[in-house]
Write a protein that holds these residues in place. Structure first.
Motif, PDB file in Angstrom:
ATOM      1  N   LEU A 217       0.831  -1.190   0.000  1.00  0.00           N
ATOM      2  CA  LEU A 217       0.000   0.000   0.000  1.00  0.00           C
ATOM      3  C   LEU A 217       0.871   1.246   0.000  1.00  0.00           C
ATOM      4  N   ARG A 218       0.393   2.279  -0.680  1.00  0.00           N
ATOM      5  CA  ARG A 218       1.027   3.592  -0.623  1.00  0.00           C
ATOM      6  C   ARG A 218       0.057   4.566   0.023  1.00  0.00           C
ATOM      7  N   ARG A 219       0.517   5.287   1.006  1.00  0.00           N
ATOM      8  CA  ARG A 219      -0.353   6.214   1.736  1.00  0.00           C
ATOM      9  C   ARG A 219      -0.871   7.314   0.811  1.00  0.00           C
ATOM     10  N   THR A 220      -2.165   7.581   0.899  1.00  0.00           N
ATOM     11  CA  THR A 220      -2.806   8.678   0.178  1.00  0.00           C
ATOM     12  C   THR A 220      -3.526   9.557   1.190  1.00  0.00           C
ATOM     13  N   PRO A 221      -3.814  10.822   0.847  1.00  0.00           N
ATOM     14  CA  PRO A 221      -4.392  11.748   1.831  1.00  0.00           C
ATOM     15  C   PRO A 221      -5.672  11.246   2.499  1.00  0.00           C
ATOM     16  N   ALA A 222      -6.530  10.565   1.738  1.00  0.00           N
ATOM     17  CA  ALA A 222      -7.809  10.125   2.308  1.00  0.00           C
ATOM     18  C   ALA A 222      -7.975   8.613   2.233  1.00  0.00           C
ATOM     19  N   GLY A 223      -6.854   7.890   2.134  1.00  0.00           N
ATOM     20  CA  GLY A 223      -6.938   6.445   1.965  1.00  0.00           C
ATOM     21  C   GLY A 223      -7.342   5.727   3.237  1.00  0.00           C
ATOM     22  N   PRO A 224      -8.424   4.954   3.224  1.00  0.00           N
ATOM     23  CA  PRO A 224      -8.892   4.285   4.445  1.00  0.00           C
ATOM     24  C   PRO A 224      -8.137   3.003   4.779  1.00  0.00           C
ATOM     25  N   ILE A 225      -7.535   2.352   3.773  1.00  0.00           N
ATOM     26  CA  ILE A 225      -6.925   1.047   4.029  1.00  0.00           C
ATOM     27  C   ILE A 225      -5.646   1.201   4.842  1.00  0.00           C
ATOM     28  N   TRP A 226      -4.787   2.140   4.414  1.00  0.00           N
ATOM     29  CA  TRP A 226      -3.569   2.418   5.179  1.00  0.00           C
ATOM     30  C   TRP A 226      -3.927   2.722   6.632  1.00  0.00           C
ATOM     31  N   GLU A 227      -4.917   3.583   6.837  1.00  0.00           N
ATOM     32  CA  GLU A 227      -5.305   3.989   8.176  1.00  0.00           C
ATOM     33  C   GLU A 227      -5.830   2.802   8.981  1.00  0.00           C
ATOM     34  N   HIS A 228      -6.520   1.894   8.326  1.00  0.00           N
ATOM     35  CA  HIS A 228      -7.032   0.694   8.990  1.00  0.00           C
ATOM     36  C   HIS A 228      -5.887  -0.120   9.600  1.00  0.00           C
ATOM     37  N   TYR A 229      -4.830  -0.346   8.822  1.00  0.00           N
ATOM     38  CA  TYR A 229      -3.701  -1.127   9.323  1.00  0.00           C
ATOM     39  C   TYR A 229      -2.857  -0.321  10.297  1.00  0.00           C
ATOM     40  N   ARG A 230      -2.800   0.999  10.127  1.00  0.00           N
ATOM     41  CA  ARG A 230      -2.056   1.814  11.090  1.00  0.00           C
ATOM     42  C   ARG A 230      -2.673   1.698  12.476  1.00  0.00           C
ATOM     43  N   ARG A 231      -3.996   1.760  12.541  1.00  0.00           N
ATOM     44  CA  ARG A 231      -4.662   1.638  13.834  1.00  0.00           C
ATOM     45  C   ARG A 231      -4.415   0.265  14.453  1.00  0.00           C
ATOM     46  N   ALA A 232      -4.416  -0.772  13.609  1.00  0.00           N
ATOM     47  CA  ALA A 232      -4.154  -2.121  14.114  1.00  0.00           C
ATOM     48  C   ALA A 232      -2.748  -2.210  14.707  1.00  0.00           C
ATOM     49  N   PHE A 233      -1.779  -1.618  14.009  1.00  0.00           N
ATOM     50  CA  PHE A 233      -0.411  -1.630  14.540  1.00  0.00           C
ATOM     51  C   PHE A 233      -0.341  -0.888  15.869  1.00  0.00           C
ATOM     52  N   GLU A 234      -0.978   0.270  15.941  1.00  0.00           N
ATOM     53  CA  GLU A 234      -0.904   1.071  17.170  1.00  0.00           C
ATOM     54  C   GLU A 234      -1.503   0.326  18.354  1.00  0.00           C
ATOM     55  N   ARG A 235      -2.576  -0.432  18.125  1.00  0.00           N
ATOM     56  CA  ARG A 235      -3.159  -1.208  19.217  1.00  0.00           C
ATOM     57  C   ARG A 235      -2.184  -2.277  19.704  1.00  0.00           C
ATOM     58  N   ALA A 236      -1.571  -2.976  18.757  1.00  0.00           N
ATOM     59  CA  ALA A 236      -0.618  -4.020  19.141  1.00  0.00           C
ATOM     60  C   ALA A 236       0.619  -3.416  19.799  1.00  0.00           C
ATOM     61  N   TRP A 237       1.069  -2.282  19.287  1.00  0.00           N
ATOM     62  CA  TRP A 237       2.247  -1.629  19.855  1.00  0.00           C
ATOM     63  C   TRP A 237       1.992  -1.197  21.298  1.00  0.00           C
ATOM     64  N   ALA A 238       0.813  -0.649  21.549  1.00  0.00           N
ATOM     65  CA  ALA A 238       0.478  -0.176  22.894  1.00  0.00           C
ATOM     66  C   ALA A 238       0.469  -1.327  23.897  1.00  0.00           C
ATOM     67  N   ALA A 239       0.116  -2.532  23.423  1.00  0.00           N
ATOM     68  CA  ALA A 239       0.064  -3.697  24.315  1.00  0.00           C
ATOM     69  C   ALA A 239       1.404  -4.424  24.410  1.00  0.00           C
ATOM     70  N   GLY A 240       2.375  -4.011  23.613  1.00  0.00           N
ATOM     71  CA  GLY A 240       3.668  -4.691  23.602  1.00  0.00           C
ATOM     72  C   GLY A 240       4.471  -4.455  24.861  1.00  0.00           C
ATOM     73  N   VAL A 241       5.408  -5.358  25.118  1.00  0.00           N
ATOM     74  CA  VAL A 241       6.261  -5.278  26.309  1.00  0.00           C
ATOM     75  C   VAL A 241       7.650  -4.813  25.890  1.00  0.00           C
ATOM     76  N   PRO A 242       8.114  -3.656  26.394  1.00  0.00           N
ATOM     77  CA  PRO A 242       9.439  -3.152  26.002  1.00  0.00           C
ATOM     78  C   PRO A 242      10.562  -4.118  26.368  1.00  0.00           C
ATOM     79  N   GLU A 243      11.481  -4.290  25.463  1.00  0.00           N
ATOM     80  CA  GLU A 243      12.682  -5.078  25.739  1.00  0.00           C
ATOM     81  C   GLU A 243      13.629  -4.211  26.567  1.00  0.00           C
ATOM     82  N   ILE A 244      14.046  -4.697  27.698  1.00  0.00           N
ATOM     83  CA  ILE A 244      14.913  -3.942  28.600  1.00  0.00           C
ATOM     84  C   ILE A 244      16.335  -4.448  28.456  1.00  0.00           C
ATOM     85  N   ARG A 245      17.228  -3.549  28.078  1.00  0.00           N
ATOM     86  CA  ARG A 245      18.645  -3.919  27.907  1.00  0.00           C
ATOM     87  C   ARG A 245      19.516  -3.022  28.765  1.00  0.00           C
TER      88      ARG A 245
END
Length: 245
Positions: A217-245
């Motif tokens: 996919l290539r992001r477009t100003p009003a493209g709904p598909i990109w935004e759909h997957y972006r939101r999915a990533f953000e949900r998973a990212w928020a629930a992720g556990v930081p790796e501590i080094r």
């Protein structure tokens, strides 16, 4: 009027009119008319041109947008690959090497990016220039990872690849602009975001990720598909556990 968009795209990949014509199997005079007279090639030829130039049709011939603007999904969908393995090494190299702003990754393993495309070294170099990395990989002990390994016919194998990926990423976790997290979510798709390009690798029961289709996919100003997957990533990212080094 001259097609300066096409001319610029050719210069970006160091192609002359003659080289482009040879790559898409047309006469050089025909290719020259695409620039000097702003002629639009036939559909099949256009597909060859955008594949060579790594861009979209509407980037080269904006008049085509009038035919597709009502189908926003079509304008966002840049390319469909029958499998992840069908993506060329040049495409991966161009996406990684072209990073200017951000890379987001949501996978269980993704180890091929390290072993084939030297991702760790690239992260070191790109993060030093201000590129941001958010890397979300699996937790090898999570039930979802273990179940996925059984479903794809590699019990124990996926867990080992996940663990190896985490060891590789430990080398760069904590660098400025680099965050690494782990997750145990059901992975419906692996996501690879490179600035405005997003590869969505669908997962199929009983098949390896490399055998399953990928849509770019290539992001477009009003493209709904990109935004759909972006939101999915953000949900998973928020629930992720930081790796501590």
């Amino acid at each position: 009027m001259a097609n300066d968009r096409l001319r610029t795209a050719m210069l970006a990949v160091n192609l002359t009119v003659e080289k482009l014509a040879a790559a898409v199997d047309v006469d050089p005079k025909t290719a020259e008319r695409w620039i000097s007279r702003e002629r639009v090639p036939h559909r099949a030829t256009r597909h060859k041109v955008v594949e060579v130039l790594e861009c979209r049709e509407v980037d080269l011939w904006p008049s085509l947008f009038e035919d597709t603007q009502a189908r926003s999904g079509e304008t966002e969908l840049f390319r469909l690959y029958p499998s992840r393995s069908a993506i060329t090494a040049m495409t991966w190299t161009n996406l990684l090497g072209g990073l200017r702003e951000a890379m987001d990754l949501q996978v269980f393993s993704g180890i091929f990016l390290v072993e084939q495309y030297d991702l760790v070294a690239l992260i070191r170099a790109k993060s030093a220039t201000g590129v941001r990395f958010r890397l979300l990989v699996g937790d090898q002990s999570a039930p979802a990872v273990i179940r996925r390994a059984v479903e794809e016919g590699t019990p124990g194998g996926l867990e080992g690849r996940v663990q190896l990926m985490r060891r590789y990423l430990a080398e760069v976790a904590g660098l400025d602009g680099v965050e690494v997290r782990t997750h145990g979510e059901t992975l419906y798709n692996s996501l690879y975001r490179f600035d405005d390009d997003l590869l969505v690798n669908g997962h199929t029961l009983g098949a390896l990720a490399g055998q399953s289709p990928v849509w770019q996919l290539r992001r477009t100003p009003a493209g709904p598909i990109w935004e759909h997957y972006r939101r999915a990533f953000e949900r998973a990212w928020a629930a992720g556990v930081p790796e501590i080094r």
